[in-house]
Motif scaffolding. Structure first.
Motif, short mmCIF file in Angstrom:
data_model
loop_
_atom_site.label_atom_id
_atom_site.label_comp_id
_atom_site.label_asym_id
_atom_site.label_seq_id
_atom_site.Cartn_x
_atom_site.Cartn_y
_atom_site.Cartn_z
N ARG A 177 24.87 12.33 10.95
CA ARG A 177 24.70 10.91 11.26
C ARG A 177 24.48 10.14 9.96
N PRO A 178 25.04 8.94 9.85
CA PRO A 178 24.73 8.14 8.67
C PRO A 178 23.22 7.88 8.65
N GLN A 189 16.15 -1.63 0.61
CA GLN A 189 17.59 -1.39 0.72
C GLN A 189 18.35 -2.43 -0.09
N GLN A 190 17.87 -3.68 -0.03
CA GLN A 190 18.54 -4.74 -0.81
C GLN A 190 18.41 -4.49 -2.30
N VAL A 191 17.20 -4.13 -2.73
CA VAL A 191 16.99 -3.87 -4.16
C VAL A 191 17.88 -2.70 -4.60
N PHE A 192 17.86 -1.65 -3.81
CA PHE A 192 18.66 -0.45 -4.12
C PHE A 192 20.14 -0.81 -4.23
N CYS A 222 21.20 1.73 -9.04
CA CYS A 222 21.13 2.94 -8.19
C CYS A 222 22.48 3.32 -7.59
N ILE A 223 23.21 2.30 -7.09
CA ILE A 223 24.45 2.58 -6.36
C ILE A 223 25.58 3.06 -7.27
N PRO A 254 27.04 1.10 2.84
CA PRO A 254 28.39 0.97 2.27
C PRO A 254 28.40 0.62 0.79
N ALA A 255 27.28 0.09 0.28
CA ALA A 255 27.25 -0.26 -1.15
C ALA A 255 27.04 0.97 -2.01
N ALA A 256 26.39 2.00 -1.45
CA ALA A 256 26.02 3.17 -2.26
C ALA A 256 27.07 4.26 -2.14
N VAL A 257 27.95 4.33 -3.15
CA VAL A 257 29.03 5.32 -3.10
C VAL A 257 29.17 6.09 -4.42
#
Ligand code: CUA
Length: 405
Positions: A242-243, A303-306, A311-312, A321-324
């Motif tokens: 699961r995501p 989550q917004q800061v990350f 980090c991403i 979706p931003a963290a790839v």
């Protein structure tokens, strides 16, 4: 009189020493011993070791007794004449060539047999896990299930696991002392290793190590293996697939307790942690590292800061979706992990906050940049100013990562 008491003292000292040694052997907690194997592979190696030790001991005793006998029996005595001088004796030379050859045969046969057994292909239906060594952490992929994780492996008892070992950079070596290993992880070659954790094992947690020197933080390139019951493994897999989402629940009920608690966020450091679990790392916090007390992190803000910071660029989180990024460990379900920094520190908010603040101080040599505002970056030799994260932002990221069960 004096001589007797000295003798008595020496005898009692000797007995104390023997007693201490004997009692030391009774100590049950040897988490990194190879002498209590819990897999087929481990037992194969253990059998070979026992066999070689036995044969080696027999040869040792035979040779030492022979030497001592000859030294005393034929020592020089008063009035001895020069003994007859000989050179060469074909019969003796044939014997002392044949006997070691014969002994070597008894060593070589089980050795070669064990090599072939442990180098053979894994059985069909084995659980496939791809192991990729990085300086200094482990990437684990379960191609069958589409799972990518880091520094922790879950495997079901009674099923053979086939590890496919490679490296992203230098040579590493994969080792779980009580289950099996060691085998190198190399860049231009794929090595394989398999073992089957005993089906009788209760849910357990095992230490794993990199056992090939691979640079500054080689000693902090550890991992954990969790051997769980097949149904627990299935529920772990289902959760991993699961995501990750804020507030999702932890997997695998009844799985071994990790030291990652699920609620309170406390920024305090137990300097002397109780050893409630041998697998909890006891790496001390580097001197001078501090974090503001009493902060409360907010996972959504985190989550917004990350997602809007560095980090991403390196970390992926399925469900964000931003963290790839794929340079650093995949952080999906990070909140369910037991340790951070590849087994360097317990995964608690306190350690995690310091880790985010200045990972390069926590674990020398790593790529993860120093992120805390006003922190000194030991690699760039400068202070982080613009773009640095303050403690509140870090607390928010901690809350976010911790929410990803
Ligand atoms: Cu990787 Cu030592």
């Amino acid at each position: 009189m004096k001589g007797t008491s000295r003798l008595r003292r020496m005898a009692s000292f000797g007995m104390m020493a023997v007693l201490a040694l004997t009692l030391a052997a009774c100590e049950q907690s040897h988490p990194n011993t190879t002498f209590t194997p819990h897999s087929d592979y481990g037992r194969a190696i253990d059998f070979l070791w026992d066999r070689l030790l036995l044969l080696g001991s027999i040869v040792f005793v035979f040779v030492e007794v022979g030497i001592l006998y000859i030294v005393f029996r034929y020592r020089k005595r008063e009035g001895d004449e020069r003994p007859p001088q000989t050179h060469g004796n074909v019969v003796i030379e044939i014997f002392w060539t044949l006997i070691p050859a014969f002994i070597l045969l008894f060593i070589a046969v089980p050795t070669v047999r064990t090599i072939f057994k442990t180098q053979a292909k894994a059985v069909a239906g084995a659980l496939q896990i791809e192991v990729i060594g990085h300086q200094w952490w482990w990437e684990f992929r379960y191609p069958e299930y589409g799972i990518i994780t880091a520094n922790e492996i879950y495997i079901p008892t009674g099923r053979t696991v086939n590890f496919k070992l490679t490296s992203n950079d230098v040579i590493h070596s994969f080792w779980t002392p009580q289950l099996g290993g060691k085998r190198d992880a190399v860049t231009n070659r794929t090595n394989f290793m398999w073992y089957t954790p005993d089906s009788t094992l209760p849910p357990s947690e095992w230490n794993g190590f990199c056992t090939e020197y691979c640079g500054t933080s080689h000693g902090k390139m550890r991992f954990r293996v969790f051997t769980v019951k097949p149904d627990q493994f299935a529920s772990w897999v289902a959760n991993q697939q699961r995501p990750a989402a804020i507030g999702a629940v932890a997997p695998a009920k009844g799985a071994p307790a990790t030291n990652a608690p699920s609620t309170a966020v406390a920024y305090s450091f137990p300097r002397n942690q109780p050893a409630f679990d041998y697998a909890v790392p006891h790496t001390p916090v580097p001197e001078g590292m501090t974090f503001t007390r009493g902060l409360t992190g907010n996972a959504h803000r985190g989550q917004q800061v990350f997602s809007s910071n560095a980090c991403i660029g390196c970390h992926a989180i399925a469900g964000n979706p931003a963290a790839v990024g794929n340079i650093g460990p995949n952080l999906t379900h990070f909140g369910s992990r037991a340790t951070i920094g590849a087994g360097s520190f317990p995964n608690t908010p306190a350690y995690l906050a310091l880790w985010i603040k200045n990972a390069r101080v926590m674990k020398p040599g790593i790529i993860m940049p120093t992120l805390g505002k006003d922190q000194f970056d030991p690699v760039l030799k400068t202070k982080v100013t613009a773009g640095g994260l303050d403690d509140q932002q870090i607390a928010d990221i901690v809350a976010y990562l911790w929410a990803l069960k």
